[in-house]
Design an enzyme around this catalytic site. Structure first.
Site, PDB file in Angstrom:
ATOM      1  N   LYS A   1       0.847  -1.203   0.000  1.00  0.00           N
ATOM      2  CA  LYS A   1       0.000   0.000   0.000  1.00  0.00           C
ATOM      3  C   LYS A   1       0.882   1.252   0.000  1.00  0.00           C
ATOM      4  O   LYS A   1       2.085   1.172   0.281  1.00  0.00           O
ATOM      5  CB  LYS A   1      -0.897  -0.015   1.239  1.00  0.00           C
TER       6      LYS A   1
ATOM      7  N   ARG B   1     -11.071   0.316  15.001  1.00  0.00           N
ATOM      8  CA  ARG B   1     -10.911   1.116  13.793  1.00  0.00           C
ATOM      9  C   ARG B   1     -11.902   0.566  12.769  1.00  0.00           C
ATOM     10  O   ARG B   1     -12.959   1.120  12.592  1.00  0.00           O
ATOM     11  CB  ARG B   1      -9.448   1.053  13.333  1.00  0.00           C
TER      12      ARG B   1
ATOM     13  N   TYR C   1      16.717  29.658   9.114  1.00  0.00           N
ATOM     14  CA  TYR C   1      15.488  30.356   9.513  1.00  0.00           C
ATOM     15  C   TYR C   1      15.336  30.393  11.023  1.00  0.00           C
ATOM     16  O   TYR C   1      15.540  29.381  11.697  1.00  0.00           O
ATOM     17  CB  TYR C   1      14.263  29.657   8.928  1.00  0.00           C
TER      18      TYR C   1
ATOM     19  N   MET D   1      12.876  24.518   3.170  1.00  0.00           N
ATOM     20  CA  MET D   1      12.117  23.797   2.142  1.00  0.00           C
ATOM     21  C   MET D   1      13.030  22.974   1.238  1.00  0.00           C
ATOM     22  O   MET D   1      12.725  21.824   0.908  1.00  0.00           O
ATOM     23  CB  MET D   1      11.289  24.783   1.313  1.00  0.00           C
TER      24      MET D   1
HETATM   25  C1  LIG Z   1      -0.393  -1.542   6.760  1.00  0.00           C
HETATM   26  C2  LIG Z   1      -0.993  -2.788   7.241  1.00  0.00           C
HETATM   27  C3  LIG Z   1      -0.201  -3.905   7.510  1.00  0.00           C
HETATM   28  C4  LIG Z   1       1.300  -3.877   7.482  1.00  0.00           C
HETATM   29  O1  LIG Z   1       1.756  -3.317   8.696  1.00  0.00           O
HETATM   30  P1  LIG Z   1       3.331  -3.168   9.028  1.00  0.00           P
HETATM   31  O2  LIG Z   1       3.350  -2.593  10.380  1.00  0.00           O
HETATM   32  O3  LIG Z   1       3.868  -2.218   8.012  1.00  0.00           O
HETATM   33  O4  LIG Z   1       3.906  -4.509   8.913  1.00  0.00           O
HETATM   34  C5  LIG Z   1      -0.841  -5.082   7.851  1.00  0.00           C
HETATM   35  N1  LIG Z   1      -2.195  -5.134   7.934  1.00  0.00           N
HETATM   36  C6  LIG Z   1      -2.971  -4.064   7.694  1.00  0.00           C
HETATM   37  C7  LIG Z   1      -4.453  -4.184   7.809  1.00  0.00           C
HETATM   38  C8  LIG Z   1      -2.404  -2.855   7.343  1.00  0.00           C
HETATM   39  O5  LIG Z   1      -3.190  -1.800   7.106  1.00  0.00           O
END
Ligand SMILES: *Cc1c(COP(=O)(O)O)cnc(C)c1O
Length: 374
Positions: free
Chosen positions: A44, A139, A267, A315
């Site tokens: 992802k 969640r 800055y 930046m």
């Molecule tokens: C992102 C995610 C993972 C992977 O988690 P890591 O901590 O990066 O190993 C596994 N399961 C779900 C549902 C996720 O959203």
């Protein structure tokens, strides 16, 4: 007016290099931990900023499947010839998504009744679903006691291929209490006939063997594939877990300054020089994805020497301490990863900036040219 044509080369020196051999090594670490369980490679968020397509391609003979979010990205993987299972971690969002799930053989996560209603109202349905249970994170997911009714509704829609999924809220914590409570809720819900399960993220895969599952079950490692530790640096570093850095963010010095004692850097003048010193200006700033909250003292490697950042990250640039380092303009700098400039643990930069490696990797800006090697 004719615009003179010149060869287009990228000359600003910042680069992100992606080491695909290290990615495959890290996948091997996950594979050994998983035992008989299958592995989703979690890709992802553009493979945590490492490039979805090169990462999927590099893992094509290793991963049992790919897990991501967007249906269009899943379809793009199919169009590039990937035939492994693909898991959509948030499932589908509207009824219009459903025909694509059937056509491209995508496995959605089913986590709420609104999705179940969409399935019931559609003539095209996926063959396989993951039913997500909320075992404590609050969640996404159904409550465990709802499961029998969800399974009956799926059976009525002729969806029989069901895996139970849950996600832990604190798999990175040293105490196994949260995992034990979640597992107990899950076991109670998963009565005979026992459905396959998918529970473990990287932290659980490493730290909680009881969550990994066995033959027919699936683990979901993400960050560890990219060489990041799912734990706090003081707990266990990536190197201690035999994980190799996959992303190197590197650049060069484009300026040198010699401020006198009492002068200030950058800055807000946050850093005041105590004695005449030599500082380097690096072509890397927060618009490249370097965290603006990284304070003075954040580790950085210049020409093979470890040193520290000075003052506020701007930046497009940041300043670093060159005391005792004979580096000139053009000298290589490693912001994180392993490069000509030296070696810096991305998790240490994240910790200095009050965040986690995940966020650093995901935040590398599109303006940073990315190169894949290995
Ligand atoms: C992102 C995610 C993972 C992977 O988690 P890591 O901590 O990066 O190993 C596994 N399961 C779900 C549902 C996720 O959203």
């Amino acid at each position: 007016m004719r615009v003179p044509s010149l060869p287009v080369t990228v000359s600003r020196p910042i680069r992100a290099r992606i080491d695909l051999a290290a990615l495959r090594h890290n996948f091997g670490v996950a594979r050994r931990l998983a035992g008989k369980a299958c592995l989703w490679a979690v890709i992802k968020a553009n493979a945590y900023g490492h490039g979805q397509f090169p990462v999927a391609h590099a893992l094509r003979d290793l991963a049992d499947g790919y897990a991501l979010l967007e249906i269009e990205n899943a379809i793009a993987l199919r169009e590039r010839g990937h035939r492994q299972p693909i898991l959509l971690l948030e499932g589908f969002f509207t009824p219009a998504d459903l025909p694509a799930l059937a056509r491209f053989d995508l496995t959605p996560v089913l986590h709420c009744r609104a999705q179940l209603d969409m399935l019931a109202a559609s003539s095209e349905r996926p063959r396989r679903v993951y039913v997500k249970l909320n075992t404590g994170m609050n969640r996404l997911g159904f409550l465990p006691p709802e499961l029998p009714e969800i399974l009956r509704a799926l059976a009525a829609l002729r969806i029989q291929d069901v895996t139970l999924m849950s996600h832990f809220a604190a798999a990175d914590a040293p105490s196994p209490a949260e995992i034990a409570a979640s597992l107990a809720r899950l076991r109670e819900a998963n009565a005979e006939p026992r459905l396959p399960v998918s529970l473990a993220n990287s932290a659980a895969l490493i730290r909680h063997p009881e969550s990994r599952g066995g033959a027919g079950d699936w683990a979901r490692p993400g960050i560890m594939l990219y060489g990041g530790s799912p734990f706090a640096p003081a707990d266990r570093t990536a190197a201690q877990l035999d994980l190799r850095p996959v992303m190197t963010l590197e650049s060069r010095l484009i300026g040198i300054q010699h401020p006198d004692a009492g002068e200030r850097i950058g800055y807000g003048g946050l850093f005041q020089v105590e004695a005449p010193t030599r500082i380097g200006i690096v072509a890397c700033g927060y618009a490249d994805g370097y965290p603006r909250h990284a304070p003075t003292g954040t580790p950085i490697a210049v020409a093979g020497h470890m040193t520290r950042t000075l003052g506020r990250v701007s930046m497009d640039m940041l300043a670093c301490d060159l005391s005792g380092i004979a580096a000139e303009i053009g000298a290589p700098v490693t912001l994180w990863g392993t490069g000509e400039g030296g070696q810096v643990d991305a998790d240490a930069i994240a910790a200095a900036a009050g965040t986690i490696g995940y966020e650093l990797f995901c935040a590398v800006a599109p303006r940073v040219p990315m190169r894949w090697e290995g």
